[in-house]
Scaffold this motif. Structure first.
Motif, PDB file in Angstrom:
ATOM      1  N   GLY A 132       0.839  -1.197   0.000  1.00 55.80           N
ATOM      2  CA  GLY A 132       0.000   0.000   0.000  1.00 55.80           C
ATOM      3  C   GLY A 132       0.872   1.244   0.000  1.00 55.80           C
ATOM      4  N   ARG A 133       0.315   2.370  -0.468  1.00 54.11           N
ATOM      5  CA  ARG A 133       1.104   3.593  -0.584  1.00 54.11           C
ATOM      6  C   ARG A 133       1.676   3.984   0.784  1.00 54.11           C
ATOM      7  N   GLY A 134       2.885   4.461   0.753  1.00 48.56           N
ATOM      8  CA  GLY A 134       3.556   4.814   2.007  1.00 48.56           C
ATOM      9  C   GLY A 134       4.058   3.596   2.766  1.00 48.56           C
ATOM     10  N   GLY A 135       4.057   2.439   2.091  1.00 50.26           N
ATOM     11  CA  GLY A 135       4.307   1.160   2.769  1.00 50.26           C
ATOM     12  C   GLY A 135       5.712   0.931   3.295  1.00 50.26           C
ATOM     13  N   SER A 136       6.663   1.789   2.931  1.00 53.75           N
ATOM     14  CA  SER A 136       8.007   1.609   3.490  1.00 53.75           C
ATOM     15  C   SER A 136       8.020   1.873   4.991  1.00 53.75           C
ATOM     16  N   ASP A 137       7.105   2.716   5.445  1.00 54.23           N
ATOM     17  CA  ASP A 137       6.979   2.936   6.896  1.00 54.23           C
ATOM     18  C   ASP A 137       6.648   1.609   7.582  1.00 54.23           C
ATOM     19  N   LEU A 138       5.740   0.859   6.940  1.00 54.43           N
ATOM     20  CA  LEU A 138       5.322  -0.431   7.505  1.00 54.43           C
ATOM     21  C   LEU A 138       6.490  -1.415   7.515  1.00 54.43           C
ATOM     22  N   THR A 139       7.256  -1.436   6.427  1.00 56.58           N
ATOM     23  CA  THR A 139       8.432  -2.311   6.385  1.00 56.58           C
ATOM     24  C   THR A 139       9.343  -2.014   7.577  1.00 56.58           C
TER      25      THR A 139
ATOM     26  N   LEU B  95      -4.695  10.579  13.005  1.00 62.32           N
ATOM     27  CA  LEU B  95      -4.178  11.593  12.080  1.00 62.32           C
ATOM     28  C   LEU B  95      -3.773  10.945  10.759  1.00 62.32           C
ATOM     29  N   ALA B  96      -3.077   9.801  10.857  1.00 62.89           N
ATOM     30  CA  ALA B  96      -2.580   9.149   9.642  1.00 62.89           C
ATOM     31  C   ALA B  96      -3.729   8.608   8.808  1.00 62.89           C
ATOM     32  N   SER B  97      -4.699   7.966   9.464  1.00 66.50           N
ATOM     33  CA  SER B  97      -5.762   7.388   8.639  1.00 66.50           C
ATOM     34  C   SER B  97      -6.708   8.468   8.133  1.00 66.50           C
ATOM     35  N   LEU B  98      -6.629   9.663   8.712  1.00 67.24           N
ATOM     36  CA  LEU B  98      -7.485  10.755   8.247  1.00 67.24           C
ATOM     37  C   LEU B  98      -6.765  11.646   7.240  1.00 67.24           C
ATOM     38  N   GLY B  99      -5.580  11.234   6.802  1.00 69.25           N
ATOM     39  CA  GLY B  99      -4.970  11.955   5.682  1.00 69.25           C
ATOM     40  C   GLY B  99      -3.601  12.555   5.923  1.00 69.25           C
ATOM     41  N   ALA B 100      -3.090  12.575   7.167  1.00 67.47           N
ATOM     42  CA  ALA B 100      -1.749  13.128   7.387  1.00 67.47           C
ATOM     43  C   ALA B 100      -0.729  12.109   6.892  1.00 67.47           C
ATOM     44  N   LYS B 101      -0.276  12.272   5.653  1.00 65.63           N
ATOM     45  CA  LYS B 101       0.467  11.178   5.032  1.00 65.63           C
ATOM     46  C   LYS B 101       1.885  11.016   5.587  1.00 65.63           C
TER      47      LYS B 101
ATOM     48  N   GLY C 190      -4.203  17.664  16.690  1.00 61.28           N
ATOM     49  CA  GLY C 190      -3.888  17.952  15.294  1.00 61.28           C
ATOM     50  C   GLY C 190      -5.096  17.976  14.381  1.00 61.28           C
ATOM     51  N   ILE C 191      -4.850  18.509  13.176  1.00 62.81           N
ATOM     52  CA  ILE C 191      -5.892  18.607  12.151  1.00 62.81           C
ATOM     53  C   ILE C 191      -5.365  17.915  10.900  1.00 62.81           C
ATOM     54  N   ALA C 192      -6.194  17.084  10.291  1.00 64.07           N
ATOM     55  CA  ALA C 192      -5.753  16.379   9.084  1.00 64.07           C
ATOM     56  C   ALA C 192      -6.675  16.700   7.911  1.00 64.07           C
ATOM     57  N   LEU C 193      -6.110  16.645   6.718  1.00 63.75           N
ATOM     58  CA  LEU C 193      -6.885  16.900   5.504  1.00 63.75           C
ATOM     59  C   LEU C 193      -6.664  15.753   4.539  1.00 63.75           C
ATOM     60  N   ASP C 194      -7.743  15.224   4.004  1.00 57.63           N
ATOM     61  CA  ASP C 194      -7.654  14.139   3.031  1.00 57.63           C
ATOM     62  C   ASP C 194      -8.441  14.537   1.790  1.00 57.63           C
ATOM     63  N   LYS C 195      -7.702  14.722   0.688  1.00 59.40           N
ATOM     64  CA  LYS C 195      -8.378  15.115  -0.547  1.00 59.40           C
ATOM     65  C   LYS C 195      -8.523  13.938  -1.495  1.00 59.40           C
ATOM     66  N   ASN C 196      -8.180  12.764  -1.012  1.00 62.72           N
ATOM     67  CA  ASN C 196      -8.187  11.602  -1.905  1.00 62.72           C
ATOM     68  C   ASN C 196      -9.396  10.695  -1.694  1.00 62.72           C
ATOM     69  N   GLN C 197     -10.497  11.274  -1.224  1.00 58.01           N
ATOM     70  CA  GLN C 197     -11.707  10.491  -1.050  1.00 58.01           C
ATOM     71  C   GLN C 197     -12.727  10.916  -2.094  1.00 58.01           C
ATOM     72  N   ALA C 198     -13.657  10.021  -2.379  1.00 57.38           N
ATOM     73  CA  ALA C 198     -14.758  10.357  -3.273  1.00 57.38           C
ATOM     74  C   ALA C 198     -16.059   9.962  -2.593  1.00 57.38           C
ATOM     75  N   ARG C 199     -17.128  10.716  -2.897  1.00 54.27           N
ATOM     76  CA  ARG C 199     -18.427  10.426  -2.275  1.00 54.27           C
ATOM     77  C   ARG C 199     -19.292   9.604  -3.233  1.00 54.27           C
ATOM     78  N   VAL C 200     -19.962   8.616  -2.672  1.00 50.59           N
ATOM     79  CA  VAL C 200     -20.915   7.822  -3.444  1.00 50.59           C
ATOM     80  C   VAL C 200     -22.266   7.938  -2.749  1.00 50.59           C
ATOM     81  N   SER C 201     -23.289   8.351  -3.474  1.00 51.23           N
ATOM     82  CA  SER C 201     -24.626   8.424  -2.880  1.00 51.23           C
ATOM     83  C   SER C 201     -25.591   7.574  -3.691  1.00 51.23           C
ATOM     84  N   ILE C 202     -26.376   6.778  -2.976  1.00 48.53           N
ATOM     85  CA  ILE C 202     -27.412   5.973  -3.621  1.00 48.53           C
ATOM     86  C   ILE C 202     -28.748   6.477  -3.072  1.00 48.53           C
ATOM     87  N   PHE C 203     -29.541   7.083  -3.948  1.00 47.50           N
ATOM     88  CA  PHE C 203     -30.816   7.662  -3.507  1.00 47.50           C
ATOM     89  C   PHE C 203     -31.966   6.709  -3.837  1.00 47.50           C
TER      90      PHE C 203
END
Ligand code: ADP
Ligand code: ASP
Ligand code: MG
Length: 402
Positions: free
Chosen positions: A148-155, A202-208, A254-267
């Protein structure tokens, strides 16, 4: 001491920077430590490789994607080893497989199952600096996988855990964890110490700055992490560690920003038991990470369902939910959203934190599309173009610049 040092993309972004890394590693080794180094691909390299693939396909085969993108980390591991050896140091570069990193076969987001540290230990014993290509492992089938992206941290965290390292240092291009992304708010302040739980949010909410899965694993294995800058290695960074009773509980850390999400709505989908189970099982089967689910009370046997998915998984989501174009009254997809979140353990015991957030955004005339809260966070979905403004206003509203 055994020290694991991880260097991110910017830190190995060009040959001079790799030389700078070699100097940091050499110094650590010469101080009498055993050193395992984990490296990322050179800055921009992973994105470039992904772009190459997208020239041929919108949904390229994931097995081949892993073979492709894992190459970036191999390049830097070999270059760093060559640099160190040219400086008279004894070093050896290993791929994820050679380092004994076994993963599930979930290509592009594999999980580490087990690490066989034998080979790394043998080389350490011989006095070598061990350099591991981050972000990758090997599946039971013998295929290269990535984490997954940023996965070297996990390694790095996983290796620190497996080798019972004394320290795990994550070197990046900022000198620690800040109250928010310092690129968005220059007044952001460096945090000296932060708990796993706060960092995880913070990390899961977008602080990469840290991959969230790596923080999750660090918490589980109780690996203390220091995040610091490869450009100013003498400056003390931020310690990520477990919560202790003596720790001061800040209201908002802290405050985090995530611009890599998309919204899906089913009406106007059928309002009956099992409908959510049906929709979200289909997404889970495809390994799509669903976040922020909102369903309102139904009316006339119809319900509206809104949720977010990572932007990169929107095409797949559309494919999986194609049938609801007919089954529901309408479907909507929106890429132009941002999630802004406020995190702090102190929220558990204080009221009014949410009200302040809503008032702050209202004062800026920013409309909130979705809200979700947990014990230590509040997340709001807003129009993407107001993301940075929201972060700066909230940063000020909670006095984080003080
Ligand atoms: P690396 O290539 O070293 O892995 P990343 O680009 O993944 O580095 O992460 C570092 C970046 O994270 C910083 O340059 C900064 O812009 C961003 N960032 C986001 N939120 C924060 C935060 N709260 N504190 C520090 N950096 C942050
Ligand atoms: N190179 C990979 C990425 O850009 C992994 C990493 O840098 O941690 O996501
Ligand atoms: Mg990173």
């Amino acid at each position: 001491m055994l020290i694991v040092q991880k260097f991110g993309g910017t830190s190995v972004g060009d040959l001079d920077r790799i030389k700078n890394v070699a100097n940091i590693v050499k110094k650590t080794k010469n101080e009498g430590n055993d050193v395992v180094v984990v490296v990322s691909a050179m800055a921009g390299e992973t994105n470039k490789l992904i772009d190459y693939a997208s020239y041929f396909s919108k949904t390229p085969p994931q097995r081949e994607m892993d073979l492709l993108v894992s190459s970036g980390e191999r390049v830097t591991s070999a270059l760093l080893s060559i640099a160190l050896q040219s400086m008279g140091m004894d070093a050896i570069a290993l791929t994820g497989r050679q380092a004994g990193i076994k993963t599930t076969k979930d290509h592009t987001k594999a999980r580490i199952m087990d690490i066989n540290p034998g080979k790394m230990q043998k080389h350490l014993k011989e006095g070598k600096i061990v350099i591991v290509a981050g972000f990758q492992g090997i599946s039971e089938e013998g295929d290269v996988t990535t984490l997954g992206r940023g996965g070297s941290d996990l390694t790095a965290v996983a290796i620190a855990g497996a080798l019972k390292a004394h320290k795990c240092e994550i070197y990046t291009d900022v000198d620690g964890i800040y109250t928010t992304d310092p690129r968005i708010e220059p007044k952001a302040k460096k945090i000296n110490m932060i708990t796993y739980d706060e960092m995880l949010e913070l990390a899961s909410l977008g602080a990469k700055v840290m991959q969230s899965r790596s923080v999750e694993l660090a918490k589980k294995l109780e690996v203390d992490i220091e995040v610091k800058s490869s450009f100013n290695p003498e400056i003390k960074g931020t310690l990520i560690t477990k919560e202790t009773p003596e720790m001061e509980k800040v209201l908002v850390s802290g405050i985090a920003l995530d611009k890599n999400q998309a919204r899906v709505s089913i009406f106007g989908v059928e309002d009956r038991p099992g409908i959510s189970a049906e929709i979200f099982s289909k997404l889970a089967d495809k390994n799509i990470n669903v976040d922020m689910i909102i369903q309102n009370v139904g009316k006339d046997n119809k319900a509206n369902l809104t949720f977010t998915v990572p932007e990169t998984e929107l095409e797949l989501t559309k494919k999986v939910l194609g049938e609801y174009e007919q089954k529901a009254e309408a479907m909507e997809y929106d890429r132009d959203i941002a999630k802004v979140s406020i995190v702090g353990v102190g929220m558990k015991s204080h009221s009014g934190v949410a009200a302040t957030a809503f008032k702050t955004l209202a004062d800026e005339n920013i409309n909130i599309l979705m809200i979700s809260t947990s014990e230590i966070k509040i997340s709001m979905i807003i129009d993407e173009k107001y993301g940075e403004l929201a972060v700066r206003s909230l940063h000020k509203a909670y006095n984080l610049d003080k």
